[in-house]
Design an enzyme around this catalytic site. Structure first.
Site, PDB file in Angstrom:
ATOM      1  N   GLY A  89       0.848  -1.191   0.000  1.00 37.20           N
ATOM      2  CA  GLY A  89       0.000   0.000   0.000  1.00 37.20           C
ATOM      3  C   GLY A  89       0.871   1.223   0.000  1.00 37.20           C
ATOM      4  O   GLY A  89       2.098   1.124   0.025  1.00 37.20           O
ATOM      5  N   ASP A 110      -3.225  11.309  12.114  1.00 41.04           N
ATOM      6  CA  ASP A 110      -3.761  10.766  10.863  1.00 41.04           C
ATOM      7  C   ASP A 110      -4.515   9.465  11.126  1.00 41.04           C
ATOM      8  O   ASP A 110      -4.268   8.460  10.477  1.00 41.04           O
ATOM      9  CB  ASP A 110      -2.604  10.562   9.882  1.00 41.04           C
ATOM     10  CG  ASP A 110      -3.093  10.424   8.446  1.00 41.04           C
ATOM     11  OD1 ASP A 110      -4.270  10.722   8.180  1.00 41.04           O
ATOM     12  OD2 ASP A 110      -2.300   9.999   7.598  1.00 41.04           O
TER      13      ASP A 110
END
Ligand SMILES: *[C@@H]1O[C@H](CO)[C@@H](O)[C@H](O)[C@H]1NC(C)=O
Ligand SMILES: *[C@@H]1O[C@H](CO)[C@@H](O)[C@H](O)[C@H]1NC(C)=O
Ligand SMILES: *[C@@H]1O[C@H](CO)[C@@H](O)[C@H](O)[C@H]1NC(C)=O
Ligand SMILES: *[C@@H]1O[C@H](CO)[C@@H](O)[C@H](O)[C@H]1NC(C)=O
Ligand SMILES: *[C@@H]1O[C@H](CO)[C@@H](O)[C@H](O)[C@H]1NC(C)=O
Ligand SMILES: *[C@@H]1O[C@H](CO)[C@@H](O)[C@H](O)[C@H]1NC(C)=O
Ligand SMILES: *[C@@H]1O[C@H](CO)[C@@H](O)[C@H](O)[C@H]1NC(C)=O
Ligand SMILES: *[C@@H]1O[C@H](CO)[C@@H](O)[C@H](O)[C@H]1NC(C)=O
Ligand SMILES: *[C@@H]1O[C@H](CO)[C@@H](O)[C@H](O)[C@H]1NC(C)=O
Ligand SMILES: *[C@@H]1O[C@H](CO)[C@@H](O)[C@H](O)[C@H]1NC(C)=O
Ligand SMILES: *[C@@H]1O[C@H](CO)[C@@H](O)[C@H](O)[C@H]1NC(C)=O
Ligand SMILES: *[C@@H]1O[C@H](CO)[C@@H](O)[C@H](O)[C@H]1NC(C)=O
Length: 825
Positions: free
Chosen positions: A505, A621
């Protein structure tokens, strides 16, 4: 040169720029009058110092100057309006911006030719140009402020400022639209624009080349645009739509006058909203549409293909190259690509390489626009022949749907496309372009193949020997140091990840690859991008992260730091990230128990980061992508500590993330200091997605204007939490837990950070040791219902004595953040 009151001004001009802005200057400093003009680095500044008008040089353009308006209180030169978009000036010292004899504001170039003018008929013999604190430049009568002949708000360039208009003048049929810059160095109008529907409906469109609309806001219902449900959570703007016999327009204002905010039609073909974060000295992007770059119509031009998951987004298809490489390098691909080798078709066949054109197979493509369906073509071969027989045919595609062919330029191509209309495209190329992949050359080919294979085998054997030696060393290294971090060699990681081939990813900080050793130890390697820290600081930061160990945090195993190559080695999480489990695997929906455990585990990991580490670590985040799952679905928070490691660059990370930031707390946008409560907000948004199994922003089908968090808040009050549950679970859930999760999630997303619980409290609530009040609907979500505000988070502890003991111990270990500040009652 001459300001009206030169004597009064001159001592001030010696002061540094910021002092000048705050000084109480005479009104003349914001005015160009018949007597004064601008050249060189002279400028006028609005009375409050918000905006400056003068000559500027955009980006890296070497000596192209423009007259424009930019922010006075933003340290990055950010222009909001440009006068001479298409005709730059080479030497501002000899150019002049002045009021001409006929009362217009004009720009003269070196040879005193008018290259730009307001071009109106002024009935006054003394007009002045004044820059206001809203960024509007007005040409008006000197003695009568309300007699305005021209204003820059009526001629926006790429930026829509608060107070400005995007609209349609029905009398003159003039459309006030935003047009993007051609590229980051050139303000000339590009190919994308934003405009209100010329047919008169209350919506706006994003348009390619003035013809093709590729995004629409949906119609305005008085409060939000139907296509932008997240506007209900828009805590900073008030939009207004005006429609009468003479005009239709949208305008907006910013609720908090201290927020510096702008709305641009970006070079990328996306509309973007930014706010300036003064403590980071950066523009923060918090909203953009279309969400994905490749949804921008024909972003890569003709024969250019867009790829959403790799950088750069645009590449020419095989056999083509950029029409203008310099434009491509600056981010303007609109001119597209041209063919390297002309097609044989149409040329007389007496040239030596007169072989017929061939077709290149391109799979997983989004079909180009404007296909022509040929009826009655029943086979792939016939379809190919039909294309070959027409020299303007450039591609075909044959599927069960029949034969489609394309003539001339191919527009809006996208590769590695996974939409339902993905197809295999056959692209017509000159035969010589395909020679290398031609395998019909008989024996010669076979001999080459055989010898290449032998050579490869030799290399492979040698490589294997080296590899074994290396990996033995790596296993020893990994094991020898035990708990401490392992410093890896770059070359070893390169081998272990098969030269970074197996990508797991990519996130804001870099891409992640799977690595493995022959003894089947598997790990994940994150290649950091844009680390600016020095070696020593990097190592100390990494070793701090290495000491943070908790069952709900992804463990850092080692790192590599060789020059600019910075990599982190983490434990491998076999079940991947939470977003894949929640949103991308419809067959196997996680059951409620697992979801609840994931919610608690994530909260525990965050509580540990916030409250129990030596220094409080704010993750910054939190979202499903950063919650990884091990073999038995135990959640582990990833990427913690990186915000600090990346230093100032973190803001870059935020601004380059794609799509809407549905998880960002309002304080990111309004510019106040970020605390651990920003993570609490993001956790709340994530928790709602765990409950519903869908993205908060995508849930628009049933709930009307249903921004999911709004729905949660209102269903809680109605007492109907069951309807919030992921429908795939068919109501299979512990209703008490479900209600608790929804309540606490709603508390987490309160606008006011002091109303949000701490992560420690969230854990206790989810564990059932702490009761919670009914949460109020967050102010920003409150569209219709105006319930009385009640911001008391706790009202009592559970009567269960053992639970009280537990909550007491856990809060006593939270030495730094006390319980009282958020409870408030
Ligand atoms: C221009 O300057 C002259 C003297 O230099 C002055 O009398 C006149 O008022 C000024 N006009 C304007 C519009 O400022
Ligand atoms: C405005 O002009 C003054 C001098 O004329 C100059 O010192 C200052 O830097 C300029 N401000 C900006 C923002 O360019
Ligand atoms: C300007 O050039 C520098 C170095 O060449 C580059 O890093 C930067 O991104 C460029 N800026 C723009 C706006 O193109
Ligand atoms: C000034 O503009 C005129 C008209 O556009 C043009 O002919 C002339 O070459 C320009 N002069 C300079 C020095 O750029
Ligand atoms: C002013 O407007 C007229 C027509 O409205 C146009 O022909 C002319 O080019 C314009 N002049 C400038 C300098 O823009
Ligand atoms: C402007 O015109 C008015 C009358 O039309 C006249 O009285 C005045 O003196 C003029 N002002 C200037 C600066 O020419
Ligand atoms: C100022 O201009 C406005 C608009 O043109 C006009 O209605 C008004 O009468 C003017 N006022 C004076 C004092 O001339
Ligand atoms: C945009 O449209 C114009 C005319 O309508 C056309 O000449 C031009 O080629 C188009 N641009 C692109 C990139 O297709
Ligand atoms: C339309 O609305 C604008 C802004 O409210 C106003 O200035 C204008 O006079 C109106 N026009 C008509 C014809 O009502
Ligand atoms: C399809 O591709 C997009 C990006 O191009 C990606 O975000 C999405 O996860 C993919 N969907 C599937 C089912 O692979
Ligand atoms: C093909 O042959 C004709 C005459 O035989 C000649 O004029 C022409 O240039 C040739 N074309 C090419 C592409 O060689
Ligand atoms: C090729 O197709 C185009 C578009 O349909 C058509 O206009 C043209 O006449 C065709 N040419 C031939 C040789 O069939």
């Amino acid at each position: 040169m001459a300001f009206p009151r030169t004597k009064c001004l001159s001592p001030l001009l010696l002061l540094p720029f910021f002092a000048l802005l705050h000084a109480n200057l005479s009104s003349a400093a914001d005015t160009i009058s018949a007597n004064s003009s601008l050249s060189g680095n002279q400028n006028i500044t609005s009375s409050g110092g918000n905006f400056v008008l003068g000559f500027f040089k955009p980006g890296n353009s070497s000596n192209r100057y423009y007259v424009g308006i930019w922010y006075g209180k933003v340290s990055l030169l950010t222009s909001v309006w440009v006068a001479n978009r298409e005709i730059p000036i080479t030497d501002p010292a000899t150019a002049e911006l002045k009021i001409s004899a006929d009362g217009n504001l004009v720009l003269l170039n070196q040879s005193k030719a008018i290259i730009w003018s307001t071009n109106v008929t002024a009935s006054s013999n003394s007009t002045v140009a004044v820059i206001s604190d809203s960024g509007n430049l007005q040409l008006r009568d000197e003695s009568n402020v309300s007699r305005v002949y021209w204003q820059s708000f009526d001629f926006p360039t790429d930026t829509w400022l608060p107070g400005g208009k995007i609209g349609l003048n029905k009398l003159t049929n003039e459309n006030q639209r935003l047009t993007n810059w051609k590229n980051s160095d050139n303000p000339a109008p590009g190919i994308f624009s934003l405009e209100i529907d010329p047919k008169g409906t209350s919506q706006y469109f994003v348009i390619w080349n003035m013809t093709k609309s590729y995004w629409s806001s949906g119609t305005w219902n008085g409060q939000i645009f139907s296509g932008v449900p997240e506007m209900t959570a828009n805590y900073i703007y008030d939009f207004e739509y005006v429609s009468n016999a003479s005009e239709n327009y949208f305008t907006y204002s910013v609720k908090d006058k201290n927020v510096i905010s702008r709305f641009v039609m970006d070079v990328s073909g996306q509309i973007k909203q930014y706010t300036w974060l003064d403590n980071m000295q950066q523009w923060i992007l918090f909203w953009s549409q279309p969400r994905q770059q490749c949804q921008v119509y024909s972003y890569c031009g003709s024969f250019g293909s867009c790829n959403e998951i790799s950088q750069p987004y645009c590449n020419c298809v095989q056999g083509f190259s950029a029409k203008s490489q310099s434009d491509w390098d600056l981010g303007d691909q609109s001119a597209g690509c041209t063919r390297n080798t002309p097609l044989q078709c149409g040329r007389s066949s007496n040239s030596s390489n007169s072989e017929k054109d061939k077709f290149l197979t391109m799979s997983s493509m989004k079909p180009p626009v404007n296909p022509n369906t040929l009826a009655g073509v029943g086979s792939s071969e016939a379809c190919e022949l039909a294309c070959l027989n027409n020299c303007s045919c450039t591609a075909y595609s044959y599927s069960s749907g029949g034969c489609s062919v394309w003539y001339e330029d191919l527009l809006d191509l996208q590769d590695q496309y996974n939409g339902s209309n993905a197809s295999t495209l056959r692209l017509r190329l000159a035969a010589s372009e395909l020679q290398s992949s031609d395998s019909s050359k008989g024996k010669v080919t076979w001999i080459i193949v055989a010898s290449v294979a032998a050579a490869i085998a030799c290399v492979a054997i040698i490589w294997l020997v080296i590899w074994r030696r290396r990996s033995r060393r790596m296993i020893q290294e990994t094991k020898a140091v035990g708990g401490a971090l392992v410093p890896f060699r770059y070359s070893d990681l390169q081998h272990a990840t098969k030269n970074f081939s197996d990508k797991l990813g990519s996130g804001g900080f870099g891409s992640v690859f799977k690595g493995s050793l022959p003894d089947s130890t598997v790990f994940a390697v994150k290649k950091l991008e844009g680390v600016r820290q020095g070696e020593k600081q990097f190592r100390s930061e990494v070793s701090t992260i290495g000491t943070i160990q908790h069952v709900n945090l992804v463990r850092l195993l080692g790192f590599c730091s060789e020059g600019t190559r910075k990599l982190l080695v983490y434990e491998f999480m076999p079940k991947g990230s939470l977003d894949t489990q929640l949103f991308h695997s419809p067959s196997t929906a996680l059951d409620w128990k697992t979801r609840y455990q994931i919610a608690i585990g994530t909260a525990r990991g965050l509580a540990y980061l916030h409250e129990q580490c030596r220094d409080c670590i704010i993750h910054c985040d939190i979202k499903p992508e950063n919650i990884l799952l091990d073999d038995s679905f135990v959640p582990k928070v990833a990427d913690f500590g990186l915000a600090k490691l990346m230093g100032r660059d973190f803001s870059r990370v935020l601004t380059t993330m794609r799509g809407t930031r549905g998880y960002l707390a309002p304080e990111w946008i309004t510019g106040v200091a970020i605390t651990a409560k920003a993570d609490v907000y993001s956790y709340g948004m994530t928790l709602m997605e765990i409950v519903s199994g869908r993205r908060n922003l995508e849930q628009t089908e049933e709930g009307g204007t249903g921004f999911f968090p709004t729905l949660v808040a209102s269903k809680l009050i109605e007492g109907d939490v069951e309807s919030l549950l992921d429908q795939r679970l068919g109501g299979e859930a512990n209703m008490e837990e479900l209600e608790r999760a929804c309540k606490v999630a709603c508390w987490c997303i309160q606008d006011d950070e002091s109303s949000r619980p701490t992560m420690g409290h969230v854990v206790q609530v989810l564990e059932g040791f702490l009761e919670v009040n009914m949460p109020p609907i967050p102010r920003s979500l409150r569209v219709i219902s105006e319930t009385s505000e009640n911001i008391n988070f706790f009202y009592n502890f559970s009567s269960n004595p053992s639970s009280q003991t537990r909550s007491a111990t856990s809060s006593s270990s939270n030495t730094k953040s006390s319980t009282s500040n958020s409870s408030g009652a």
